[in-house]
Design a protein around this motif. Structure first.
Motif, PDB file in Angstrom:
ATOM      1  N   GLY A 184       0.814  -1.205   0.000  1.00  0.00           N
ATOM      2  CA  GLY A 184       0.000   0.000   0.000  1.00  0.00           C
ATOM      3  C   GLY A 184       0.844   1.250   0.000  1.00  0.00           C
ATOM      4  N   TYR A 185       1.923   1.244   0.774  1.00  0.00           N
ATOM      5  CA  TYR A 185       2.807   2.413   0.843  1.00  0.00           C
ATOM      6  C   TYR A 185       3.434   2.730  -0.507  1.00  0.00           C
ATOM      7  N   LEU A 186       3.896   1.706  -1.219  1.00  0.00           N
ATOM      8  CA  LEU A 186       4.547   1.925  -2.509  1.00  0.00           C
ATOM      9  C   LEU A 186       3.574   2.417  -3.574  1.00  0.00           C
ATOM     10  N   GLY A 187       2.271   2.272  -3.331  1.00  0.00           N
ATOM     11  CA  GLY A 187       1.280   2.786  -4.260  1.00  0.00           C
ATOM     12  C   GLY A 187       0.933   4.240  -4.022  1.00  0.00           C
ATOM     13  N   THR A 188       1.409   4.812  -2.920  1.00  0.00           N
ATOM     14  CA  THR A 188       1.142   6.213  -2.610  1.00  0.00           C
ATOM     15  C   THR A 188       2.254   7.097  -3.161  1.00  0.00           C
ATOM     16  N   TYR A 189       1.972   8.400  -3.165  1.00  0.00           N
ATOM     17  CA  TYR A 189       2.993   9.348  -3.630  1.00  0.00           C
ATOM     18  C   TYR A 189       4.226   9.286  -2.742  1.00  0.00           C
ATOM     19  N   HIS A 190       4.019   9.058  -1.443  1.00  0.00           N
ATOM     20  CA  HIS A 190       5.156   8.918  -0.526  1.00  0.00           C
ATOM     21  C   HIS A 190       6.091   7.808  -0.999  1.00  0.00           C
ATOM     22  N   GLY A 191       5.511   6.630  -1.237  1.00  0.00           N
ATOM     23  CA  GLY A 191       6.322   5.479  -1.620  1.00  0.00           C
ATOM     24  C   GLY A 191       6.964   5.640  -2.974  1.00  0.00           C
ATOM     25  N   GLN A 192       6.235   6.181  -3.938  1.00  0.00           N
ATOM     26  CA  GLN A 192       6.768   6.336  -5.291  1.00  0.00           C
ATOM     27  C   GLN A 192       7.947   7.293  -5.302  1.00  0.00           C
ATOM     28  N   LEU A 193       7.779   8.461  -4.679  1.00  0.00           N
ATOM     29  CA  LEU A 193       8.847   9.457  -4.687  1.00  0.00           C
ATOM     30  C   LEU A 193      10.053   8.976  -3.889  1.00  0.00           C
ATOM     31  N   SER A 194       9.800   8.362  -2.744  1.00  0.00           N
ATOM     32  CA  SER A 194      10.902   7.879  -1.917  1.00  0.00           C
ATOM     33  C   SER A 194      11.690   6.788  -2.623  1.00  0.00           C
ATOM     34  N   TRP A 195      10.988   5.888  -3.316  1.00  0.00           N
ATOM     35  CA  TRP A 195      11.671   4.791  -3.989  1.00  0.00           C
ATOM     36  C   TRP A 195      12.591   5.293  -5.100  1.00  0.00           C
ATOM     37  N   LEU A 196      12.212   6.408  -5.710  1.00  0.00           N
ATOM     38  CA  LEU A 196      13.039   6.981  -6.772  1.00  0.00           C
ATOM     39  C   LEU A 196      14.171   7.846  -6.224  1.00  0.00           C
ATOM     40  N   GLY A 197      14.216   8.006  -4.908  1.00  0.00           N
ATOM     41  CA  GLY A 197      15.303   8.779  -4.313  1.00  0.00           C
ATOM     42  C   GLY A 197      14.901  10.166  -3.890  1.00  0.00           C
ATOM     43  N   GLY A 234       5.250  10.828 -15.466  1.00  0.00           N
ATOM     44  CA  GLY A 234       4.200  10.253 -14.628  1.00  0.00           C
ATOM     45  C   GLY A 234       4.298   8.752 -14.479  1.00  0.00           C
ATOM     46  N   MET A 235       4.549   8.031 -15.584  1.00  0.00           N
ATOM     47  CA  MET A 235       4.673   6.583 -15.495  1.00  0.00           C
ATOM     48  C   MET A 235       5.942   6.177 -14.748  1.00  0.00           C
ATOM     49  N   THR A 236       6.943   7.050 -14.732  1.00  0.00           N
ATOM     50  CA  THR A 236       8.139   6.789 -13.933  1.00  0.00           C
ATOM     51  C   THR A 236       7.781   6.705 -12.455  1.00  0.00           C
ATOM     52  N   ALA A 237       6.890   7.590 -12.009  1.00  0.00           N
ATOM     53  CA  ALA A 237       6.449   7.542 -10.614  1.00  0.00           C
ATOM     54  C   ALA A 237       5.510   6.368 -10.368  1.00  0.00           C
ATOM     55  N   MET A 238       4.594   6.139 -11.306  1.00  0.00           N
ATOM     56  CA  MET A 238       3.603   5.077 -11.113  1.00  0.00           C
ATOM     57  C   MET A 238       4.262   3.702 -11.062  1.00  0.00           C
ATOM     58  N   PHE A 239       5.268   3.491 -11.915  1.00  0.00           N
ATOM     59  CA  PHE A 239       5.979   2.209 -11.939  1.00  0.00           C
ATOM     60  C   PHE A 239       7.393   2.403 -11.393  1.00  0.00           C
ATOM     61  N   SER A 240       7.473   3.047 -10.241  1.00  0.00           N
ATOM     62  CA  SER A 240       8.777   3.393  -9.662  1.00  0.00           C
ATOM     63  C   SER A 240       9.613   2.169  -9.330  1.00  0.00           C
ATOM     64  N   GLY A 241       8.967   1.010  -9.178  1.00  0.00           N
ATOM     65  CA  GLY A 241       9.718  -0.196  -8.855  1.00  0.00           C
ATOM     66  C   GLY A 241      10.460  -0.800 -10.022  1.00  0.00           C
ATOM     67  N   TRP A 280      13.837   0.661 -15.173  1.00  0.00           N
ATOM     68  CA  TRP A 280      13.885   1.781 -16.107  1.00  0.00           C
ATOM     69  C   TRP A 280      13.408   3.073 -15.458  1.00  0.00           C
ATOM     70  N   ALA A 281      12.523   2.980 -14.466  1.00  0.00           N
ATOM     71  CA  ALA A 281      12.005   4.177 -13.811  1.00  0.00           C
ATOM     72  C   ALA A 281      13.123   4.928 -13.099  1.00  0.00           C
ATOM     73  N   THR A 282      13.970   4.180 -12.431  1.00  0.00           N
ATOM     74  CA  THR A 282      15.098   4.815 -11.742  1.00  0.00           C
ATOM     75  C   THR A 282      16.032   5.483 -12.739  1.00  0.00           C
ATOM     76  N   ARG A 283      16.281   4.819 -13.863  1.00  0.00           N
ATOM     77  CA  ARG A 283      17.182   5.379 -14.872  1.00  0.00           C
ATOM     78  C   ARG A 283      16.609   6.677 -15.455  1.00  0.00           C
ATOM     79  N   ALA A 309       4.416  -1.169 -20.375  1.00  0.00           N
ATOM     80  CA  ALA A 309       4.037  -2.585 -20.353  1.00  0.00           C
ATOM     81  C   ALA A 309       4.943  -3.366 -19.406  1.00  0.00           C
ATOM     82  N   ILE A 310       6.248  -3.078 -19.439  1.00  0.00           N
ATOM     83  CA  ILE A 310       7.185  -3.749 -18.527  1.00  0.00           C
ATOM     84  C   ILE A 310       6.816  -3.436 -17.082  1.00  0.00           C
ATOM     85  N   GLY A 311       6.561  -2.159 -16.804  1.00  0.00           N
ATOM     86  CA  GLY A 311       6.176  -1.767 -15.453  1.00  0.00           C
ATOM     87  C   GLY A 311       4.892  -2.431 -15.003  1.00  0.00           C
ATOM     88  N   PHE A 312       3.929  -2.536 -15.903  1.00  0.00           N
ATOM     89  CA  PHE A 312       2.640  -3.151 -15.573  1.00  0.00           C
ATOM     90  C   PHE A 312       2.809  -4.629 -15.226  1.00  0.00           C
TER      91      PHE A 312
END
Length: 654
Positions: free
Chosen positions: A256-269, A409-416, A419-422, A645-648
């Motif tokens: 649940g945390y990783l689906g929030t803006y908190h988790g997405q932004l934090s995961w990307l650094g 936007g998809m970089t944040a949505m699929f932050s895990g 490619w999102a980190t790159r 598609a990869i992120g999904f």
């Protein structure tokens, strides 16, 4: 005689070589001689200069040592500098554990069966037979960790040497209760250096549970920080590792945390609330504990650590909410089901539509002996204007804005996704990517709203002739759109002819109004997420969870339909493949216009309006530039589609 001379020389050379080797070889000192001193209980040396002073114990319990993981080793295997007994004080150098363990892959596997590599301390079961590669890897992790860096005492020694955690002569398997790295002992071991953290941990929910192990497993230091990969908590890899480690016990909360803006932004650094920001890193307490940061009486204070002007409604935000639990998160569950249903309905319909269209077109072309062709209008052909330059400029602005919004936007949505980190790094970090996302969003809104304002001005305020709102030139849905769609499906199955389309087809009207629908859903939810403090004055906290779901799911639907279905309808279907440049040059050749819009061609011919629409053909340079720009944009769009598609498939959407 010569043989006798050669034999004598050989014997002399052998004695000489043996003498050289013997001179360099270290003497063999048996452990029994070492134990003559170190085997005596109480054997120690004073640390101070004179008088009664603290003593350094030097006694080695041989029985315990022989049952340790190093029990098969001899004293000189580690203390190789000792060449004689008694040895001088300066001859005994610190044992280099790291060099040995880094080369263990070259050693005998029999030796490695004595080594556990800290599995139990890492929260894993030490039931597998350790391998040299595993021990080597653990040593490599330690070498690169912050523990192995030079200490603060003038750079002498490491921050934490191997013996600080594992001991010296009594190094036991970590599943052995005697080991200092045993799960129940590890907090005390770590606390020898981290006393403040240990004191907080003892009073935390984790530390309290550790004191009652019969109630279940509790987290120890290594479960969050690992055993050998200790590093600066400010590093992105470490922050991610700690977050993932929390999920080992709290999987649903982490999801649940990783689906929030908190988790997405934090995961990307980026700078956003992490697990230990809200739950305290070592003083983690139960939610019903009045001293907990997450206690209802303390939640607003915790929110204000980041959101200085947070209101009471912030506390109803669901930091771990998911769309899978109706009882706990009913608003998110409903929003998730509605958005998933919408996405599924649209994609199933239009992918079926595109698949049938392709199959039917290919059948007809194969029957006629035709092949798909690249349509490049010649400069000698007459052209029919389809889009004026304001339309085309507006379309280009939308394309640039949408692709930028997708990349950010998809970089944040699929932050895990990797490619999102790159991409976040390429854009200068998640904060800059978020800024670019908002700039593109403003551009998108201005393009759409500006288009409707210009259209209203042209059709209502400055109209030269009456406009038929549900006529053939209108983009409003009308009855013919339904009959065209029905006829189209009949044609798909060979039950009727291809319908004669007028100026706008039903799929073009869908694309047109989908932009407006997206502006309403994505725009409204996006502005709520952009200004949370303002909207929290009159919206409950869970509204931000719902806004995140609506924003992400609608954006996902827009990306997939634009870069697959829209591309197929306009560029990839037989007869158009691989590119239609009408949006770049503004018109079609007369032949193509008659083929694509036979009803409009007939109507304009009968009304005498065709001549007004005829324009000179584009120059060859314009055609070439249009193809270059078109293929570039399509390439970018398809690349973004593949990444999404990869992120999904890697993490899904809620």
């Amino acid at each position: 005689m010569q043989r006798v001379i050669n034999l004598c020389l050989g014997i002399l050379f052998a004695f000489f070589l043996q003498g050289m080797i013997g001179a360099d070889a270290a003497p063999v000192i048996p452990d029994t001689q070492c134990q003559e001193c170190h085997g005596n209980k109480g054997f120690a040396v004073p640390i101070g200069i004179h008088g009664e002073t603290e003593r350094k114990p030097l006694h080695v319990d041989e029985d315990q040592f022989r049952t340790s993981v190093h029990g098969r080793l001899q004293c000189l295997d580690c203390h190789a500098q000792i060449t004689r007994l008694p040895h001088a004080k300066g001859e005994l150098q610190p044992v280099d554990c790291l060099s040995c363990h880094l080369t263990l892959q070259k050693e005998s596997p029999a030796l490695m069966t004595q080594i556990n590599a800290g599995l139990a301390m890492s929260g894993l079961s030490p039931n597998a037979t350790p391998t040299p590669a595993r021990a080597n890897r653990a040593a490599g992790f330690y070498r690169d960790s912050i523990h192995a860096q030079p200490g603060k005492n003038g750079g002498k020694g490491a921050n934490a040497e191997c013996k600080a955690c594992h001991g010296t002569h009594e190094v036991f398997r970590s599943d052995d209760w005697r080991a200092s790295t045993h799960r129940l002992s590890s907090p005390q071991t770590c606390g020898a250096c981290h006393a403040k953290a240990l004191e907080l941990y003892r009073h935390s929910v984790h530390g309290a549970a550790l004191q009652t192990p019969w109630k279940g497993k509790s987290a120890v230091c290594a479960d969050c920080h690992s055993s050998h990969q200790i590093n600066d908590s400010k590093r992105l890899s470490v922050r991610r590792s700690i977050t993932e480690n929390c999920g080992e016990c709290h999987a649903e909360a982490l999801a649940g945390y990783l689906g929030t803006y908190h988790g997405q932004l934090s995961w990307l650094g980026g700078t956003a609330a992490r697990c230990y920001d809200c739950h305290a890193p070592h003083d983690t307490r139960r939610v019903d504990d009045p001293r907990s940061k997450t206690h209802p009486d303390n939640q607003l204070k915790a929110c204000r650590e980041c959101h200085k002007e947070a209101t009471e409604s912030f506390t109803s935000f669901r930091p771990h909410g998911t769309t899978h639990d109706f009882k706990k998160y009913p608003e998110m569950w409903i929003a998730g089901k509605v958005m998933v249903g919408l996405v599924a309905l649209v994609l199933i319909f239009f992918y079926t539509h595109s698949g049938l269209w392709f199959y039917r077109s290919w059948q007809e072309r194969a029957a006629l002996g035709l092949q798909p062709r690249i349509h490049v209008p010649g400069i000698e052909e007459r052209h029919v204007r389809r889009f004026t330059w304001p339309w085309r400029v507006n379309h280009w602005l939308l394309v640039i804005a949408v692709m930028t919004l997708t990349a950010t936007g998809m970089t944040a949505m699929f932050s895990g996704s990797l490619w999102a980190t790159r991409i976040a790094q390429l854009l200068g970090g998640p904060e800059r990517a978020a800024l670019l996302h908002r700039v593109a969003a403003v551009g998108f809104v201005l393009a759409v709203v500006g288009h409707f304002i210009a259209l209203f001005y042209k059709l209502v305020i400055k109209r030269k002739k009456p406009f038929v709102w549900f006529g053939p030139d209108s983009l409003l849905p009308r009855k013919k759109d339904w009959t065209d769609m029905v006829s189209m499906f009949k044609w798909f199955f060979g039950k009727g002819p291809l319908p004669a389309f007028d100026r706008w087809t039903y799929w073009e009207k869908f694309d047109y109004w989908a932009v407006g629908w997206g502006l309403v859903v994505i725009g409204s939810s996006g502005i709520i997420l952009w200004f949370p403090t303002f909207f929290a004055r009159f919206l409950p906290g869970w509204a931000f969870n719902v806004a995140t779901i609506a924003h992400g799911m609608e954006a996902f639907l827009a990306v997939v339909t634009l870069f697959s279905i829209h591309f197929f309808n306009n560029h990839f279907r037989p007869g158009k493949f691989p590119l239609d440049i009408v949006m770049f040059v503004g018109g079609w050749s007369l032949e193509e216009f008659q083929h694509e819009r036979p009803e409009e061609f007939r109507r304009l011919t009968e009304e005498g309006g065709l001549q007004e629409r005829l324009v000179p053909p584009p120059s060859r340079r314009a055609v070439i530039l249009s193809h270059v720009a078109g293929f570039t944009l399509i390439g970018i769009g398809l690349t973004l589609l593949v990444l999404v598609a990869i992120g999904f498939f890697q993490q899904g959407v809620w």
